[in-house]
Design a protein around this motif. Structure first.
Motif, mmCIF file in Angstrom:
data_model
loop_
_atom_site.group_PDB
_atom_site.id
_atom_site.type_symbol
_atom_site.label_atom_id
_atom_site.label_comp_id
_atom_site.label_asym_id
_atom_site.label_seq_id
_atom_site.Cartn_x
_atom_site.Cartn_y
_atom_site.Cartn_z
ATOM 1 N N SER A 134 -5.333 1.040 7.507
ATOM 2 C CA SER A 134 -6.549 0.438 8.105
ATOM 3 C C SER A 134 -7.552 1.005 8.243
ATOM 4 C CB SER A 134 -6.131 0.145 9.744
ATOM 5 O OG SER A 134 -5.101 -0.845 9.460
ATOM 6 N N VAL A 135 -7.617 2.483 8.485
ATOM 7 C CA VAL A 135 -8.575 3.463 8.360
ATOM 8 C C VAL A 135 -9.268 3.478 6.962
ATOM 9 C CG1 VAL A 135 -9.373 5.642 8.555
ATOM 10 C CG2 VAL A 135 -7.821 4.645 10.376
ATOM 11 N N HIS A 136 -8.208 3.631 5.974
ATOM 12 C CA HIS A 136 -8.765 3.709 4.633
ATOM 13 C C HIS A 136 -9.575 2.314 4.422
ATOM 14 C CE1 HIS A 136 -7.086 7.346 3.570
ATOM 15 N NE2 HIS A 136 -5.572 6.946 3.341
ATOM 16 N N GLU A 137 -8.951 1.292 4.956
ATOM 17 C CA GLU A 137 -9.770 -0.071 4.629
ATOM 18 C C GLU A 137 -11.158 0.001 5.405
ATOM 19 O OE1 GLU A 137 -9.033 -4.779 5.188
ATOM 20 O OE2 GLU A 137 -7.510 -3.420 5.868
ATOM 21 N N LEU A 138 -11.284 0.552 6.513
ATOM 22 C CA LEU A 138 -12.699 0.608 7.064
ATOM 23 C C LEU A 138 -13.425 1.511 6.276
ATOM 24 C CD1 LEU A 138 -14.395 0.572 9.705
ATOM 25 C CD2 LEU A 138 -13.224 2.435 10.577
ATOM 26 N N ALA A 139 -13.050 2.796 5.665
ATOM 27 C CA ALA A 139 -13.754 3.587 5.192
ATOM 28 C C ALA A 139 -14.416 2.863 3.777
ATOM 29 C CB ALA A 139 -13.220 4.737 4.606
ATOM 30 N N SER A 140 -13.493 1.971 3.207
ATOM 31 C CA SER A 140 -14.086 1.261 2.120
ATOM 32 C C SER A 140 -14.923 0.021 2.285
ATOM 33 C CB SER A 140 -12.972 0.731 1.313
ATOM 34 O OG SER A 140 -13.306 -0.292 0.338
ATOM 35 N N MET A 141 -14.693 -0.621 3.447
ATOM 36 C CA MET A 141 -15.809 -1.506 4.035
ATOM 37 C C MET A 141 -17.012 -0.863 4.301
ATOM 38 S SD MET A 141 -13.166 -3.955 5.894
ATOM 39 C CE MET A 141 -14.183 -5.062 6.578
ATOM 40 N N ALA A 142 -17.019 0.133 5.124
ATOM 41 C CA ALA A 142 -18.243 0.993 5.747
ATOM 42 C C ALA A 142 -19.026 1.976 4.889
ATOM 43 C CB ALA A 142 -17.874 1.456 7.354
ATOM 44 N N LYS A 143 -18.236 1.988 3.786
ATOM 45 C CA LYS A 143 -18.833 2.929 2.618
ATOM 46 C C LYS A 143 -18.950 4.174 3.275
ATOM 47 C CE LYS A 143 -21.057 -0.790 0.000
ATOM 48 N NZ LYS A 143 -22.141 -1.427 -0.459
ATOM 49 N N PHE A 144 -17.715 5.010 3.807
ATOM 50 C CA PHE A 144 -17.809 6.006 4.160
ATOM 51 C C PHE A 144 -18.112 7.214 3.048
ATOM 52 C CE2 PHE A 144 -15.157 5.869 8.176
ATOM 53 C CZ PHE A 144 -15.904 5.025 8.834
ATOM 54 N N ASN A 145 -18.652 8.328 3.437
ATOM 55 C CA ASN A 145 -19.105 9.299 2.364
ATOM 56 C C ASN A 145 -17.872 9.894 1.933
ATOM 57 O OD1 ASN A 145 -21.778 8.784 2.816
ATOM 58 N ND2 ASN A 145 -21.772 10.315 4.437
ATOM 59 N N ASN A 146 -17.804 10.395 0.581
ATOM 60 C CA ASN A 146 -16.692 11.074 -0.098
ATOM 61 C C ASN A 146 -17.234 12.641 0.003
ATOM 62 O OD1 ASN A 146 -15.164 9.080 -0.803
ATOM 63 N ND2 ASN A 146 -16.272 8.574 -2.661
ATOM 64 N N ASP A 147 -17.003 13.305 1.275
ATOM 65 C CA ASP A 147 -17.324 14.726 1.449
ATOM 66 C C ASP A 147 -16.312 15.446 0.791
ATOM 67 O OD1 ASP A 147 -19.397 13.837 3.116
ATOM 68 O OD2 ASP A 147 -18.188 13.924 4.815
ATOM 69 N N VAL A 148 -16.733 16.813 0.527
ATOM 70 C CA VAL A 148 -15.911 17.753 0.014
ATOM 71 C C VAL A 148 -14.847 18.099 0.886
ATOM 72 C CG1 VAL A 148 -15.672 20.061 -1.040
ATOM 73 C CG2 VAL A 148 -17.640 18.926 -1.176
ATOM 74 N N LEU A 149 -13.289 17.782 0.396
ATOM 75 C CA LEU A 149 -12.394 17.919 1.288
ATOM 76 C C LEU A 149 -11.296 18.938 0.847
ATOM 77 C CD1 LEU A 149 -11.813 14.082 2.155
ATOM 78 C CD2 LEU A 149 -12.904 15.977 3.572
ATOM 79 N N MET A 150 -10.595 19.558 1.522
ATOM 80 C CA MET A 150 -9.623 20.760 1.003
ATOM 81 C C MET A 150 -8.292 20.268 1.557
ATOM 82 S SD MET A 150 -12.073 24.012 1.362
ATOM 83 C CE MET A 150 -13.614 24.195 0.919
ATOM 84 N N GLN A 151 -7.325 20.986 0.845
ATOM 85 C CA GLN A 151 -6.074 20.791 1.295
ATOM 86 C C GLN A 151 -5.101 21.983 0.790
ATOM 87 O OE1 GLN A 151 -3.799 17.567 -0.136
ATOM 88 N NE2 GLN A 151 -1.956 18.335 0.173
ATOM 89 N N LYS A 152 -4.498 22.730 1.665
ATOM 90 C CA LYS A 152 -3.632 23.926 1.161
ATOM 91 C C LYS A 152 -2.298 23.532 0.382
ATOM 92 C CE LYS A 152 -5.402 26.959 4.904
ATOM 93 N NZ LYS A 152 -4.979 27.709 6.035
ATOM 94 N N GLU A 153 -2.059 24.371 -0.737
ATOM 95 C CA GLU A 153 -0.861 24.207 -1.388
ATOM 96 C C GLU A 153 -0.184 25.504 -1.725
ATOM 97 O OE1 GLU A 153 -1.597 22.019 -4.738
ATOM 98 O OE2 GLU A 153 -1.871 20.042 -3.659
ATOM 99 N N ASN A 154 1.002 25.596 -0.857
ATOM 100 C CA ASN A 154 1.589 27.009 -1.256
ATOM 101 C C ASN A 154 0.969 28.168 -0.640
ATOM 102 O OD1 ASN A 154 4.031 25.627 -2.337
ATOM 103 N ND2 ASN A 154 2.670 25.580 -4.456
ATOM 104 N N GLY A 155 0.020 28.003 0.122
ATOM 105 C CA GLY A 155 -0.906 29.248 0.731
ATOM 106 C C GLY A 155 -1.933 29.667 -0.195
ATOM 107 N N LYS A 156 -2.134 29.195 -1.357
ATOM 108 C CA LYS A 156 -3.115 29.810 -2.514
ATOM 109 C C LYS A 156 -3.810 28.536 -2.964
ATOM 110 C CE LYS A 156 -0.688 33.717 -4.103
ATOM 111 N NZ LYS A 156 -0.368 34.625 -4.961
ATOM 112 N N ASP A 157 -3.159 27.575 -3.531
ATOM 113 C CA ASP A 157 -4.133 26.521 -4.211
ATOM 114 C C ASP A 157 -4.583 25.642 -3.272
ATOM 115 O OD1 ASP A 157 -3.247 27.271 -6.660
ATOM 116 O OD2 ASP A 157 -1.771 26.367 -6.780
#
Length: 452
Positions: free
Chosen positions: A410-433
Motif C-alpha cells: 500500500s505504501v508503494h502504491e501511495l508512492a506511485s500515486m503521490a509521485k514520491f522522489n526516487n532519492d539515493v538509497l543504500m543497502q548493505k550486502e555482506n558488510g561491503k557491497d
C-alpha cells in the motif's frame, strides 16, 4: 436541650469548616487547571499559537464595531463577522477553509433562495403570503435535513447544509415583517465573507497548521510504533532469564495508540482535501490512500495486541518448547520490524524506497520455515496444553508478516500515486557491497559498488 445545643454547634462547625475550605479548594482548582494547561502547551506548542491566532482574528473583525466609518456601513450586521470568525476558525487550515467555504456558499444560496421565496409569496396577497412562506420553510428544511443523512455529503458539507437551513429560515421568515429583506441579506453575506476572509488570512499566513501534514506524520508514526513493538517482542518473549527486560516495556506499549486512530485519520483526511497545494503535497494528493494504509495498520495492530497478551499469559510455555520456534519467530519479528521502520521512513521522507523489500523476503522465508516446522512430528512428545500458546504466537506472527507485506504494498502504491522522489538509497550486502539507487531522467537504476 444540651444534646440539641451540641448538635447545633456541630453543624455550625462543619458549615464553618466547609466555608473556610472554599478559598483553598478554589486555589487548588486553579493550580490544577494551570498545570494541565502547561502540559497541553508542552505536548503541542501549536495549541498556544492557535489560541493567539483566534484572538487576533476576532480583534481584527471587531474593528467594525469600534470605528464609526466601518460601523455606519454595516450597522448591527457587523456582529455576523465576529460570529463567523468564532465558528469558522479551526485548528488546521483545511478545517478552517472547509467551514469557511461551506458557510459562504450556503449563505449565498440560502439568502438568494430566501429572497426569491419572499418575493414569490408576496404576489398572491397578504393573506396567502404567510401560508406560502410557512410551506416553503417546511419543504426546504425537511429536504435539506434529509440530505444531511447522505454519508458523503455529511462528511464534507454537513456544516454548510446546516447554515443553509438557518439562513433560509432567517431571511424568509424575518422578511415577512421587514420589507428591507434584500438589504438585510446583502449585509449579512458581506459581513460573513469579511469574517471568513479574516479567519482564512490569519490561519494561512501566520504559522499555518496543515491537516494533510498531520495525517502524513500520523500514519508514518503508527507504522513505526508497530515496528518498535516487534523489535522488542523477540527478546521479551524468548528470554532465558527470569527477570523481565524493563527497557522494552515503554516501547512495547506504543502500538496501543494505533488501535483508536481511525476517527482521527478520517477527520484529518477530510480536512486535508480542502487544503491547497503546500510544501511537499501536491494538488489532489491521494489522501484516501492514507486511510487504506491506516486500515491495514490497525489490522496489524490488533494482531499485535493479541500477541502482546501472551507476554503476561498465565499459561506458560516451557523453555524447551519455545526453543523449537525461537529462531524462526525471532527472524520474523526482527525482519518485519526493519521492514515497517523502513516503510515509515519512506513515508516521512516521501521517497520511493525498496530497502524494505529484502526484509520482507526474509520474513516470508522465515514464516514458510515455521509453517513447515509446525507440520512435523517435532511436538509428538510434548504436552498438548503446553503447545497451544507457542502455536498461537507462531500463527499470529505469520499473520503479522502477511500484514506487513500488505502495508508495504500500500505504501508503494501511495508512492506511485503521490509521485514520491526516487532519492539515493543504500543497502548493505555482506558488510561491503552497497546498492545505490540513483534517480535519473528516465527513472531510477541500481548501481552496485564495493565499499572497503
Amino acid at each position: 436541650m444540651a444534646s440539641m445545643d451540641q448538635e447545633t454547634i456541630g453543624r455550625t462547625n462543619r458549615a464553618w469548616c466547609w466555608f473556610k475550605a472554599i478559598p483553598e479548594k478554589f486555589v487548588s482548582k486553579i493550580m490544577d487547571a494551570a498545570s494541565e494547561g502547561k502540559k497541553l502547551g508542552v505536548e503541542d506548542p501549536r495549541r498556544i499559537v492557535h489560541s493567539m491566532k483566534v484572538g487576533l482574528a476576532i480583534t481584527l473583525v471587531s474593528l467594525f464595531y469600534y470605528f464609526d466609518p466601518l460601523y455606519e456601513g454595516f450597522g448591527v450586521s457587523a456582529m455576523w463577522a465576529v460570529m463567523t470568525v468564532v465558528v469558522v476558525f479551526e485548528f488546521s487550515v483545511g478545517a478552517t477553509l472547509g467551514r469557511g467555504i461551506n458557510r459562504g456558499i450556503a449563505t449565498l444560496l440560502a439568502g438568494s433562495l430566501g429572497v426569491g421565496a419572499h418575493r414569490l409569496a408576496s404576489f398572491p396577497g397578504e393573506k396567502v403570503e404567510p401560508i406560502l412562506l410557512g410551506l416553503s420553510v417546511f419543504l426546504v428544511a425537511a429536504a435539506v435535513t434529509f440530505v444531511r443523512f447522505y454519508p458523503k455529503l455529511k462528511a464534507r458539507y454537513d456544516y454548510g447544509l446546516l447554515i443553509f437551513i438557518l439562513t433560509f429560515c432567517l431571511i424568509s421568515v424575518s422578511g415577512y415583517r421587514d420589507d428591507e429583506v434584500l438589504d438585510m441579506a446583502q449585509k449579512r453575506l458581506s459581513t460573513i465573507l469579511i469574517g471568513g476572509a479574516a479567519a482564512l488570512a490569519v490561519c494561512i499566513l501566520i504559522c499555518p497548521i496543515w491537516a494533510g501534514e498531520d495525517l502524513h506524520n500520523l500514519v508514518a508514526g503508527n507504522i513505526e510504533n508497530l515496528g518498535t513493538f516487534l523489535e522488542g517482542f523477540g527478546s521479551e518473549y524468548f528470554q532465558t532469564l527470569n527477570d523481565k527486560l524493563q527497557d522494552h516495556k515503554a516501547s512495547l506499549d506504543g502500538y496501543k495508540s494505533v488501535l483508536n486512530s481511525k476517527s482521527t485519520e478520517e477527520f484529518l483526511a477530510n480536512f486535508a482535501k480542502w487544503e491547497p497545494r503546500h510544501g511537499r503535497f501536491r494538488y489532489r494528493h491521494p489522501w484516501d490512500q492514507y486511510l487504506k494504509i491506516g486500515v491495514l495498520v490497525r489490522e496489524c495492530a490488533y494482531r499485535i495486541d493479541a500477541l502482546n497478551g501472551y507476554l503476561n499469559s498465565e499459561m506458560k510455555t516451557p523453555p524447551e518448547v519455545r526453543a523449537k520456534i525461537q529462531e524462526s519467530c525471532t527472524k520474523m519479528t526482527s525482519e518485519s520490524s526493519l521492514a515497517l521502520k523502513e516503510v515509515a521512513l519512506a513515508i516521512k521522507t516521501m521517497s520511493s524506497s525498496s530497502i524494505a523489500d529484502p526484509h520482507i523476503v526474509n520474513a516470508k522465508t522465515a514464516a514458510k520455515k515455521l509453517k513447515s516446522l509446525l507440520k512435523t512430528d517435532l511436538w509428538k512428545d510434548t504436552n498438548f496444553l503446553e503447545i497451544i500458546p507457542a502455536a498461537a504466537v507462531s500463527s499470529l506472527l505469520i499473520e503479522i508478516v502477511t500484514s506487513t507485506v500488505k502495508i508495504a504494498d500500500s505504501v508503494h502504491e501511495l508512492a506511485s500515486m503521490a509521485k514520491f522522489n526516487n532519492d539515493v538509497l543504500m543497502q548493505k550486502e555482506n558488510g561491503k557491497d552497497k546498492v545505490l539507487r540513483v534517480p535519473s531522467i528516465e527513472g531510477s537504476h541500481n548501481i552496485a559498488i564495493t565499499v572497503e
